[in-house]
Design an enzyme around this catalytic site. Structure first.
Site, PDB file in Angstrom:
ATOM      1  N   SER A  39       0.847  -1.201   0.000  1.00 54.98           N
ATOM      2  CA  SER A  39       0.000   0.000   0.000  1.00 54.98           C
ATOM      3  C   SER A  39       0.885   1.254   0.000  1.00 54.98           C
ATOM      4  O   SER A  39       1.727   1.399  -0.877  1.00 54.98           O
ATOM      5  CB  SER A  39      -0.958  -0.047   1.193  1.00 54.98           C
ATOM      6  N   ASP A  98      -5.922  -2.924  -2.679  1.00 56.18           N
ATOM      7  CA  ASP A  98      -4.910  -2.699  -1.643  1.00 56.18           C
ATOM      8  C   ASP A  98      -4.244  -3.995  -1.166  1.00 56.18           C
ATOM      9  O   ASP A  98      -4.908  -4.925  -0.721  1.00 56.18           O
ATOM     10  CB  ASP A  98      -5.615  -2.018  -0.462  1.00 56.18           C
TER      11      ASP A  98
END
Length: 285
Positions: free
Chosen positions: A39, A161
């Site tokens: 991320s 993500d």
């Protein structure tokens, strides 16, 4: 270059702590051979490999309105995204805060970007060694938070993500086989993730009904995360890994205040500076 793996946790704007820590390492010209970023950690990771101290900080912390990557509520409804991902992964690297693609692609460091495959619900550890657009697309996919960012298609496969499936890829780092592992976390010591509420679980089910494996992964995320933290704490206690984490209250995931973010960035920088001697001793032991 030192043979070791550095693992970078995500956490959206909490990633400025990691930026500060890495900026200090870059100032000392300390580069590790393997990088795994999740991320926001993937954005920090690529800037570390491209040897650009200050770049992630400049992308994430600014006062100027024209650099803002936050959409208002009206735009969120229209764009189905809370963040202007085109700004972050196209305009920033190509115009406003140029990314040094040449240095990145010429680097001997291996950089893995963690994504979550929406179809399987599993983490994938992706690399790009020549295609500029694909590299930024991988970072975008890794950083696309569920419910507030659209799914990103890479090579015809939907991703979100990386933190959903593997928030702290410590097992991946162990698989690399390097004796030394450095982990930069963005949460305070002892942090544990709370269970997903029924309301949020229902939101996931509605938003991603096409992807039942993804839904299962998002709902079970806290169990996986907390098990990972137990492993991290055990390895740290045994002296097998080196862990850096914030020791002041963390900023919120979507913090916008300039001074608050700069304070957290500086905390990352100062914490790494304070622990640098211990880090070198660990790497050389």
């Amino acid at each position: 270059m030192t043979t070791a793996t550095i693992v970078l946790e995500g956490g959206a704007t909490r990633g400025v702590f990691t930026s500060g820590a890495l900026d200090y390492l870059m100032e000392q010209d300390l580069y590790l051979s393997h990088v795994i970023g999740v991320s926001a950690g993937s954005c920090n990771g690529v800037d570390y490999v491209s040897k650009q101290p200050g770049r992630t900080r400049d992308c994430m912390i600014h006062k100027e309105k024209e650099y803002s990557y936050y959409y208002g509520f009206t735009k969120f409804i229209r764009e189905k995204s809370l963040l202007d991902m085109d700004m972050v992964f196209d305009k920033y690297p190509n115009e406003l805060f140029p990314f040094d693609f040449d240095t990145y692609f010429a680097s001997e460091m291996e950089c893995e970007i963690v994504t979550t495959n929406c179809e399987t619900g599993r983490a994938e550890y992706m690399k790009e060694e020549g295609d500029r657009d694909r590299l930024m697309k991988l970072c975008r996919a890794s950083s696309s938070m569920p419910l507030v960012s659209p799914i990103v298609n890479v090579d015809g496969i939907p991703y979100l993500d990386g933190g959903l499936a593997d928030s702290i890829p410590i097992k991946r780092a162990l698989e690399k086989g390097n004796d030394k592992i450095v982990l930069i976390l963005t949460r305070n010591p002892g942090y544990r993730k709370k269970p997903t509420t029924k309301a949020v679980a229902n939101l996931y089910r509605r938003a991603y009904k096409k992807y039942p494996n993804l839904v299962r992964t998002t709902i079970r995320r806290n169990h996986v995360y907390n098990r990972q933290m137990e492993l991290v704490e055990r390895l740290e206690e045994e002296g097998r890994i080196f862990v850096l984490r914030p020791l002041i209250p963390t900023v919120s995931r979507l913090e916008k205040d300039y001074d608050t973010l700069m304070h957290f960035y500086e905390h990352g920088y100062k914490t790494m500076k304070k622990e640098y001697k211990a880090l070198i001793e660990y790497l050389e032991a």
